[in-house]
Design a protein around this motif. Structure first.
Motif, mmCIF file in Angstrom:
data_model
loop_
_atom_site.group_PDB
_atom_site.id
_atom_site.type_symbol
_atom_site.label_atom_id
_atom_site.label_comp_id
_atom_site.label_asym_id
_atom_site.label_seq_id
_atom_site.Cartn_x
_atom_site.Cartn_y
_atom_site.Cartn_z
ATOM 1 N N ARG A 59 0.830 -1.211 0.000
ATOM 2 C CA ARG A 59 0.000 0.000 0.000
ATOM 3 C C ARG A 59 0.864 1.261 0.000
ATOM 4 O O ARG A 59 0.500 2.261 -0.654
ATOM 5 C CB ARG A 59 -0.939 0.001 1.208
ATOM 6 C CG ARG A 59 -2.031 -1.052 1.170
ATOM 7 C CD ARG A 59 -2.900 -0.917 -0.068
ATOM 8 N NE ARG A 59 -4.028 -1.846 -0.056
ATOM 9 C CZ ARG A 59 -4.693 -2.235 -1.131
ATOM 10 N NH1 ARG A 59 -4.346 -1.760 -2.323
ATOM 11 N NH2 ARG A 59 -5.702 -3.074 -1.034
ATOM 12 N N GLN A 63 0.678 3.889 -3.155
ATOM 13 C CA GLN A 63 0.449 5.333 -3.022
ATOM 14 C C GLN A 63 1.524 6.129 -3.749
ATOM 15 O O GLN A 63 1.236 7.135 -4.407
ATOM 16 C CB GLN A 63 0.422 5.713 -1.536
ATOM 17 C CG GLN A 63 -0.793 5.191 -0.784
ATOM 18 C CD GLN A 63 -0.709 5.461 0.709
ATOM 19 O OE1 GLN A 63 0.169 6.190 1.182
ATOM 20 N NE2 GLN A 63 -1.606 4.854 1.480
ATOM 21 N N ARG A 67 1.240 8.645 -7.346
ATOM 22 C CA ARG A 67 1.614 10.064 -7.464
ATOM 23 C C ARG A 67 2.196 10.365 -8.841
ATOM 24 O O ARG A 67 2.356 11.534 -9.211
ATOM 25 C CB ARG A 67 2.608 10.443 -6.351
ATOM 26 C CG ARG A 67 1.965 10.527 -4.967
ATOM 27 C CD ARG A 67 2.865 11.243 -3.980
ATOM 28 N NE ARG A 67 3.998 10.427 -3.576
ATOM 29 C CZ ARG A 67 3.993 9.595 -2.531
ATOM 30 N NH1 ARG A 67 2.906 9.473 -1.784
ATOM 31 N NH2 ARG A 67 5.075 8.898 -2.217
#
Length: 384
Positions: A59, A63, A67
């Motif tokens: 996770r 993330q 981006r």
């Protein structure tokens, strides 16, 4: 063509399934637990699997990946995932960068920043690029091809369509491994659209016509062919299998994350320029993120099969065939067998041929600063 934003979202069910498979991994017997002589080091893989199960957090990396500016495009019936980052400078140049196997778009993460905003990293804003990094069909976040016959030649056509849809009528190309072949096909078939092509590898499938036969080979060229034959005999089993019976291998790699990791990591260990310690150059986090993309895609067979497609459609040139788009080549010291300049100049107009101080097959991952500066240097005189 439709283009839409993309967000990577692996389900909890996928993560739980992966965790169960990792914890039930069965490793093979070995004569030497700390040796790479017969393939992947069992002790190294055991440490990596332990890290993957108990310390790596998907996770967090998901993330970070999200981006990046990610998109999906539908081109000629194929869905293609790509990064698209516009540069910061007075007159940016469009550049499409293609990865290879067993890499992914994640190889280009640090390179992306260096090329799009060079002034931030000690360079000049006038060298800025608009960078597009597609995922090869079936690799990472690009779904598997919907039909047979998708080789590097057809991928070059998809890339040309993608760049046109993004508003780039003329652009540069860059790549290593399979990405080098795609870039060479772009130069061959889309010359009017190509500002230039920069490579950090010359694919083994590239064969110029030998006018005058093998008697016309220079000593350097014959040495290259000898080295290539030796590499194929001692290190080329993976390519022979991918290029002939990829589906058989795909059963094992689709079922076992440990098997997938072993198959991929052996190449990183062999091809990265490192002081007998891969982790000093490529971290476990980076290795696992790349392997995880292959695992979650569910399309490992397509990634292997691209070798077969390229074997059936090799980069072979006819007598007197020439490619006029400017070509630049960066030679990294730990690279697979590379030909001499004369071999490439039988077909291509070579503008730049430079030996790098350090680095291996995964140049963008290993030495992004060195590769970025070399890409800037090649394209600098081609800017208008």
């Amino acid at each position: 063509m439709s283009i839409r934003p993309f967000t990577l979202a692996i389900t909890t069910e996928q993560l739980d399934d992966l965790d169960r498979r990792l914890r039930s991994s069965r490793l093979p017997d070995t004569l030497a637990a700390d040796s790479w002589d017969d393939g992947t080091d069992v002790s190294f893989l055991a440490r990596l699997l332990d890290y993957w199960s108990n310390h790596y957090d998907w996770r967090i990396h998901e993330q970070r990946i999200n981006r990046l500016p990610q998109f999906l495009a539908e081109i000629d019936g194929e869905e293609i995932h790509f990064l698209h980052q516009r540069g910061i400078g007075p007159k940016t140049m469009p550049l499409i960068i293609t990865h290879g196997w067993p890499g992914s778009f994640l190889e280009m993460e640090r390179l992306l920043a260096l090329l799009t905003d060079p002034a931030k990293y000690g360079g000049h804003a006038s060298d800025a690029f608009d960078v597009v990094v597609p995922s090869l069909p079936g690799y990472g976040c690009s779904p598997a091809p919907t039909k047979a016959g998708i080789s590097s030649k057809q991928i070059a056509s998809l890339w040309a369509s993608l760049m046109g849809e993004l508003g780039y009528d003329r652009f540069g190309a860059q790549g290593g491994d399979i990405g080098a072949g795609v870039s060479m096909w772009l130069a061959r078939n889309y010359g009017p659209n190509l500002i230039g092509a920069h490579l950090n590898y010359i694919p083994g499938s590239f064969r110029p016509a030998l006018e005058g036969g093998r008697d016309a080979l220079s000593e350097e060229e014959q040495d290259f062919l000898n080295r290539s034959s030796q590499f194929a005999a001692t290190e080329g089993a993976y390519a022979a299998l991918h290029g002939t019976k990829p589906q058989t291998l795909a059963f094992a790699l689709s079922d076992s994350p440990a098997g997938l990791a072993a198959w991929i990591i052996e190449k990183f260990h062999s091809w990265v320029d490192h002081p007998n310690d891969l982790e000093q150059v490529v971290s476990f986090d980076a290795l696992i993120s790349d392997i995880a993309l292959y695992w979650f895609s569910g399309s490992i067979q397509a990634t292997l099969r691209l070798y077969k497609e390229n074997r059936l459609n090799p980069l072979v040139f006819e007598a007197n065939e020439r490619v006029e788009a400017p070509l630049g080549v960066a030679l990294f010291p730990k690279e697979l067998p590379m030909p001499p300049r004369s071999w490439v100049e039988r077909v291509f107009h070579v503008h730049r041929w430079e030996h790098m101080e350090r680095g291996g097959h995964f140049a963008a991952l290993e030495q992004p600063e060195i590769l970025a500066e070399e890409i800037r240097a090649f394209f600098r005189p081609l800017r208008r």
